[in-house]
Design an enzyme around this catalytic site. Structure first.
Site, PDB file in Angstrom:
ATOM      1  N   GLY A 148       1.383   2.528  -3.190  1.00 49.01           N
ATOM      2  CA  GLY A 148       1.547   3.316  -3.864  1.00 49.01           C
ATOM      3  C   GLY A 148       2.690   2.727  -5.475  1.00 49.01           C
ATOM      4  O   GLY A 148       3.566   3.027  -5.749  1.00 49.01           O
ATOM      5  N   LYS A 168       1.078  -0.615  -0.189  1.00 47.01           N
ATOM      6  CA  LYS A 168       0.594  -0.043  -0.090  1.00 47.01           C
ATOM      7  C   LYS A 168       0.932   1.731  -0.029  1.00 47.01           C
ATOM      8  O   LYS A 168       0.632   2.373   0.408  1.00 47.01           O
ATOM      9  CB  LYS A 168      -0.877  -0.021   1.396  1.00 47.01           C
ATOM     10  CG  LYS A 168      -2.335  -0.941   0.915  1.00 47.01           C
ATOM     11  CD  LYS A 168      -2.085  -1.695   0.434  1.00 47.01           C
ATOM     12  CE  LYS A 168      -3.965  -1.121  -0.903  1.00 47.01           C
ATOM     13  NZ  LYS A 168      -3.924  -1.612  -1.656  1.00 47.01           N
TER      14      LYS A 168
HETATM   15  N1  LIG Z   1      -0.439   7.400  -8.620  1.00 49.32           N
HETATM   16  C1  LIG Z   1      -1.098   6.298  -7.498  1.00 49.32           C
HETATM   17  N2  LIG Z   1      -2.308   5.685  -8.102  1.00 49.32           N
HETATM   18  C2  LIG Z   1      -2.901   4.998  -7.181  1.00 49.32           C
HETATM   19  N3  LIG Z   1      -2.202   4.625  -6.345  1.00 49.32           N
HETATM   20  C3  LIG Z   1      -2.036   5.371  -5.804  1.00 49.32           C
HETATM   21  C4  LIG Z   1      -1.269   6.368  -6.686  1.00 49.32           C
HETATM   22  N4  LIG Z   1       0.095   7.187  -5.838  1.00 49.32           N
HETATM   23  C5  LIG Z   1      -0.566   6.472  -4.221  1.00 49.32           C
HETATM   24  N5  LIG Z   1      -1.427   5.945  -4.898  1.00 49.32           N
HETATM   25  C6  LIG Z   1      -2.490   4.952  -3.390  1.00 49.32           C
HETATM   26  O1  LIG Z   1      -1.268   3.597  -3.121  1.00 49.32           O
HETATM   27  C7  LIG Z   1      -1.865   3.297  -2.520  1.00 49.32           C
HETATM   28  C8  LIG Z   1      -2.054   1.988  -3.242  1.00 49.32           C
HETATM   29  O2  LIG Z   1      -0.775   1.467  -2.842  1.00 49.32           O
HETATM   30  P1  LIG Z   1      -0.290  -0.162  -3.820  1.00 49.32           P
HETATM   31  O3  LIG Z   1      -0.382  -0.184  -5.528  1.00 49.32           O
HETATM   32  O4  LIG Z   1       1.774  -0.174  -3.437  1.00 49.32           O
HETATM   33  O5  LIG Z   1      -1.170  -1.421  -3.490  1.00 49.32           O
HETATM   34  S1  LIG Z   1      -0.865  -2.822  -3.027  1.00 49.32           S
HETATM   35  O6  LIG Z   1       0.258  -3.108  -1.709  1.00 49.32           O
HETATM   36  O7  LIG Z   1      -0.272  -3.010  -4.220  1.00 49.32           O
HETATM   37  O8  LIG Z   1      -1.971  -3.526  -3.240  1.00 49.32           O
HETATM   38  C9  LIG Z   1      -3.614   3.494  -2.443  1.00 49.32           C
HETATM   39  O9  LIG Z   1      -3.481   4.414  -1.699  1.00 49.32           O
HETATM   40  P2  LIG Z   1      -5.018   4.361  -0.054  1.00 49.32           P
HETATM   41  O10 LIG Z   1      -5.842   4.936  -1.739  1.00 49.32           O
HETATM   42  O11 LIG Z   1      -4.707   4.996   0.699  1.00 49.32           O
HETATM   43  O12 LIG Z   1      -5.511   2.902  -0.344  1.00 49.32           O
HETATM   44  C10 LIG Z   1      -3.504   4.226  -3.950  1.00 49.32           C
HETATM   45  O13 LIG Z   1      -4.055   4.901  -3.549  1.00 49.32           O
END
Ligand SMILES: Nc1ncnc2c1ncn2[C@@H]1O[C@H](COP(=O)(O)OS(=O)(=O)O)[C@@H](OP(=O)(O)O)[C@H]1O
Length: 232
Positions: A32, A30
């Site tokens: 990003g 989570k």
């Molecule tokens: N640019 C961009 N695009 C989309 N999402 C973004 C981005 N930057 C950060 N995030 C936020 O990162 C969170 C998801 O992290 P991950 O992709 O690492 O998740 S996972 O571990 O692969 O399931 C998730 O956080 P939360 O919304 O707080 O749940 C995403 O919203």
């Protein structure tokens, strides 16, 4: 440390349909990492491993205690998967990488990575812990069943048909619906009434799934009595 099948630790096999990773996005969950993977992939000279589209994560380096690990599929499987990215018209100078965000918290992953690819670049995205935990909690909540529950339930799924297995989620209400736990005995009568009304749909789901009449009001017994004395 136990190497994967068919591997000589520290040796990087190249060519012959195999490719070593240039970089690994190791976490955090989570943090990003999906966005970073997409951004990397947007570059024409970068290939990101996707094991099962649209999922990026190979979980190759995860330890045996991990929820999910592909280590036992062997180094050749991993490198052939990376080499398969050539299908994206990549040149020899292109970079290939993968992201599996739980490498970061997996105690075995660093040694597994280092033993095979001591020169690989590691990328870690960190996030403010409370926001990260909240995001993770949201994900688990959406999936409804996660973590070790999946492992435990899989043991039942191997033996019983899916139709014989029904999973209720505590937070959805069944414990209170069954009348065995909350509301506590000293709860106000009005509170008990409200909770019983609110949880009634869950009771009905249970009765219907068990092949019973959806309602038990005709018996004149309280829900808790009914559950406590049946089936016999
Ligand atoms: N640019 C961009 N695009 C989309 N999402 C973004 C981005 N930057 C950060 N995030 C936020 O990162 C969170 C998801 O992290 P991950 O992709 O690492 O998740 S996972 O571990 O692969 O399931 C998730 O956080 P939360 O919304 O707080 O749940 C995403 O919203």
């Amino acid at each position: 440390f136990c190497p994967p099948p068919g591997v000589v630790p520290g040796v990087q096999p190249l060519g012959h349909g195999r490719r070593a990773p240039d970089f690994l996005v190791v976490g955090t969950v989570k943090g990003g990492t999906s966005a970073l993977g997409c951004a990397a992939e947007a570059h024409p000279s970068i290939g990101m491993l996707r094991i099962e589209a649209p999922i990026y994560e190979s979980h190759f380096f995860n330890g045996n205690a991990s929820f999910y690990s592909n280590w036992d599929r062997g180094q050749a499987w991993y490198e052939r998967s990376l080499d398969g990215l050539k299908a994206h018209d990549m040149t020899a100078a292109s970079l290939v990488g993968e992201k599996s965000p739980d490498y970061l918290c997996d105690p075995e992953a660093p040694m597994r990575i280092f033993s095979l690819y001591p020169r690989v670049t590691i990328i870690a995205l960190l996030r403010e812990p409370v926001a990260r935990a909240y995001s993770h909690w949201n994900m688990i909540k959406q999936q409804h069943v996660s973590g070790r529950y999946i492992l435990h339930l899989q043991r039942y799924e191997k033996l019983f048909p899916r139709s014989a297995l029904n999973v209720f989620i505590y937070e959805d209400g069944p414990p209170a619906a069954l009348g065995q736990s909350p509301p506590a005995p000293h709860a106000q009568a009005v509170t008990r009434c409200r909770l019983q009304r609110d949880y009634a749909p869950y009771n009905e789901r249970l009765y219907t799934w068990l092949g019973l009449q959806p309602r038990c009001a005709h018996s004149g017994r309280r829900v808790s009595d009914t559950i406590a004395t049946s089936p016999t």
